[in-house]
Design a protein around this motif. Structure first.
Motif, PDB file in Angstrom:
ATOM      1  N   GLN A 229       1.059  -1.472   0.063  1.00  0.00           N
ATOM      2  CA  GLN A 229       0.331   0.260  -0.087  1.00  0.00           C
ATOM      3  C   GLN A 229       1.019   1.384  -0.152  1.00  0.00           C
ATOM      4  O   GLN A 229       0.277   1.965  -0.899  1.00  0.00           O
ATOM      5  CB  GLN A 229      -0.928  -0.060   1.361  1.00  0.00           C
ATOM      6  N   ASP A 230       1.699   1.067   1.042  1.00  0.00           N
ATOM      7  CA  ASP A 230       2.998   2.452   0.845  1.00  0.00           C
ATOM      8  C   ASP A 230       3.484   2.642  -0.875  1.00  0.00           C
ATOM      9  O   ASP A 230       3.293   3.901  -0.954  1.00  0.00           O
ATOM     10  CB  ASP A 230       3.849   2.179   1.194  1.00  0.00           C
ATOM     11  N   VAL A 231       3.942   1.666  -1.682  1.00  0.00           N
ATOM     12  CA  VAL A 231       4.404   1.866  -2.863  1.00  0.00           C
ATOM     13  C   VAL A 231       3.154   2.126  -3.964  1.00  0.00           C
ATOM     14  O   VAL A 231       3.714   3.076  -4.156  1.00  0.00           O
ATOM     15  CB  VAL A 231       4.691   0.001  -3.345  1.00  0.00           C
ATOM     16  N   LEU A 232       1.996   1.451  -3.680  1.00  0.00           N
ATOM     17  CA  LEU A 232       1.266   1.705  -4.607  1.00  0.00           C
ATOM     18  C   LEU A 232      -0.001   3.339  -4.190  1.00  0.00           C
ATOM     19  O   LEU A 232       0.166   4.326  -5.230  1.00  0.00           O
ATOM     20  CB  LEU A 232       0.110   1.064  -4.741  1.00  0.00           C
ATOM     21  N   GLY A 233       0.696   3.667  -2.535  1.00  0.00           N
ATOM     22  CA  GLY A 233       0.109   5.184  -1.756  1.00  0.00           C
ATOM     23  C   GLY A 233       0.992   6.577  -2.693  1.00  0.00           C
ATOM     24  O   GLY A 233      -0.031   7.536  -3.289  1.00  0.00           O
ATOM     25  N   ASN A 234       1.916   5.879  -2.944  1.00  0.00           N
ATOM     26  CA  ASN A 234       3.243   6.755  -3.181  1.00  0.00           C
ATOM     27  C   ASN A 234       3.143   6.973  -4.772  1.00  0.00           C
ATOM     28  O   ASN A 234       3.150   8.585  -5.232  1.00  0.00           O
ATOM     29  CB  ASN A 234       4.463   6.176  -2.704  1.00  0.00           C
ATOM     30  N   HIS A 235       2.646   5.948  -4.857  1.00  0.00           N
ATOM     31  CA  HIS A 235       2.540   6.304  -6.091  1.00  0.00           C
ATOM     32  C   HIS A 235       1.409   7.845  -6.997  1.00  0.00           C
ATOM     33  O   HIS A 235       1.366   8.074  -7.775  1.00  0.00           O
ATOM     34  CB  HIS A 235       2.568   5.179  -7.698  1.00  0.00           C
ATOM     35  N   GLN A 236       0.113   7.086  -6.937  1.00  0.00           N
ATOM     36  CA  GLN A 236      -1.110   7.495  -6.610  1.00  0.00           C
ATOM     37  C   GLN A 236      -1.157   8.631  -5.116  1.00  0.00           C
ATOM     38  O   GLN A 236      -1.415  10.091  -6.771  1.00  0.00           O
ATOM     39  CB  GLN A 236      -2.102   6.862  -5.614  1.00  0.00           C
ATOM     40  N   ASP A 237      -0.362   9.504  -4.942  1.00  0.00           N
ATOM     41  CA  ASP A 237       0.010  10.504  -4.668  1.00  0.00           C
ATOM     42  C   ASP A 237       1.284  11.508  -5.491  1.00  0.00           C
ATOM     43  O   ASP A 237       0.596  12.759  -5.324  1.00  0.00           O
ATOM     44  CB  ASP A 237       0.268  10.488  -2.940  1.00  0.00           C
ATOM     45  N   GLY A 238       1.620  10.988  -5.854  1.00  0.00           N
ATOM     46  CA  GLY A 238       2.342  11.016  -7.143  1.00  0.00           C
ATOM     47  C   GLY A 238       1.606  12.229  -7.713  1.00  0.00           C
ATOM     48  O   GLY A 238       1.839  13.337  -8.543  1.00  0.00           O
ATOM     49  N   ILE A 239       0.516  10.758  -8.464  1.00  0.00           N
ATOM     50  CA  ILE A 239      -0.049  11.468  -9.807  1.00  0.00           C
ATOM     51  C   ILE A 239      -1.136  12.427  -9.267  1.00  0.00           C
ATOM     52  O   ILE A 239      -0.824  13.856 -10.411  1.00  0.00           O
ATOM     53  CB  ILE A 239      -0.849  10.360 -10.321  1.00  0.00           C
ATOM     54  N   VAL A 240      -1.950  12.435  -8.203  1.00  0.00           N
ATOM     55  CA  VAL A 240      -2.631  13.610  -7.635  1.00  0.00           C
ATOM     56  C   VAL A 240      -1.128  15.200  -7.637  1.00  0.00           C
ATOM     57  O   VAL A 240      -1.970  16.606  -7.888  1.00  0.00           O
ATOM     58  CB  VAL A 240      -3.239  13.300  -6.687  1.00  0.00           C
ATOM     59  N   SER A 241       0.002  14.744  -6.790  1.00  0.00           N
ATOM     60  CA  SER A 241       0.443  15.649  -6.897  1.00  0.00           C
ATOM     61  C   SER A 241       0.822  16.762  -8.044  1.00  0.00           C
ATOM     62  O   SER A 241       0.774  17.976  -8.361  1.00  0.00           O
ATOM     63  CB  SER A 241       0.931  15.167  -6.318  1.00  0.00           C
TER      64      SER A 241
END
Length: 285
Positions: A229-241
């Protein structure tokens, strides 16, 4: 006293009750200005995931009605929480950026932009707390906490808990594999990874619900899924950012006293950070 559940009904009912309690208690905390948005949102997610994974054990119409209301409440809470995450990420990005690359009042502009958006989102939550719809949601939470609408088959032995959990695991793994394959092929994959992340959460929460009877095995799975979740969550947060920076830079960068350069630099960094995703996912494939 042996507190071990004796049936699937006992096991899942206890987990559902715990989530309902968090949701019920959060009302007073939110009204008092306590920052419980994240914990409340997680409880809502856990409850929704449980309804989805163990749908065959629940009365369909009641489960569908509760999930519909939870989706509404989760969206409101999620907007606030997502803005908090976005603000933390922007602050971290700026700390890492050399001073000579920061042209203009970038930090204050970002802070002001996100503060305005968060206030609007928080106001929407407070307005919802005073709505009839929320009163009905809390009523549903009380009902489910005291008397989960199980079907008779839910009284089965605990061994019957395995099939829905295995199904959730299979779906999570399949979605991750599909997303990775799309990424390798150079095809659009961001939405696929987002779907994989949600499926992985459902699997993790299902295992959490079964933890009282699975013990250390469940602990290991939960730990591994949190790392994923940390890996996928960080990726998703990067997209939003990245999307936020692109929009803000394009809108603010042409104003007097502003410069779009830094927003572009930050955007590029967020996009480049996504290049390591496949390598980061190797331990989970």
């Amino acid at each position: 006293m042996n507190d071990r559940p004796e049936s699937i009904r006992d096991l899942i009912g206890r987990y559902i009750s715990e989530q309902c309690t968090v949701i019920i208690d959060s009302e007073a905390q939110l009204r008092a200005g306590e920052n419980v948005v994240h914990t409340t949102r997680v409880a809502v997610r856990r409850l929704r995931s449980t309804i989805r994974v163990f749908a065959d054990l629940l009365e369909p119409s009641e489960a569908e009605h509760l999930e519909e209301e939870l989706v509404w409440w989760a969206d409101l809470l999620g907007t606030v929480r997502d803005l908090d995450i976005l603000a933390e990420r922007q602050a971290a990005l700026l700390v890492e950026l050399p001073a000579e690359l920061i042209l203009g009042p970038v930090a204050s502009t970002i802070d002001t932009e996100l503060a305005v958006q968060r206030k609007q989102a928080a106001d929407a939550v407070m307005e919802a707390l005073n709505s009839e719809r929320f009163r009905k949601l809390i009523g549903l939470a009380h009902h489910w906490r005291s008397d989960v609408p199980f079907i008779p088959d839910a009284a089965a032995a605990l061994e019957g808990i395995d099939p829905p959990i295995k199904k959730a695991r299979k779906k999570a793994n399949k979605r991750l594999t599909t997303a990775v394959a799309a990424r390798w092929a150079g095809e659009p994959s961001d939405e696929l990874f987002h779907r994989a992340r949600k499926a992985s959460k459902r699997y993790r929460y299902a295992v959490e619900a079964a933890e009282p009877v699975c013990g250390s095995k469940a602990d290991k799975i939960i730990s591994e899924r949190k790392d994923l979740q940390d890996v996928l969550g960080n990726h998703q947060d990067g997209i939003v950012s990245a999307a936020f920076l692109r929009e803000l830079g394009g809108r603010i960068g042409i104003r007097s006293g502003q410069n779009g350069f830094t927003y572009g630099v930050l955007y590029a960094r967020e996009v480049a950070a996504g290049d390591s995703l496949l390598a980061d996912l190797k331990p989970f494939l």
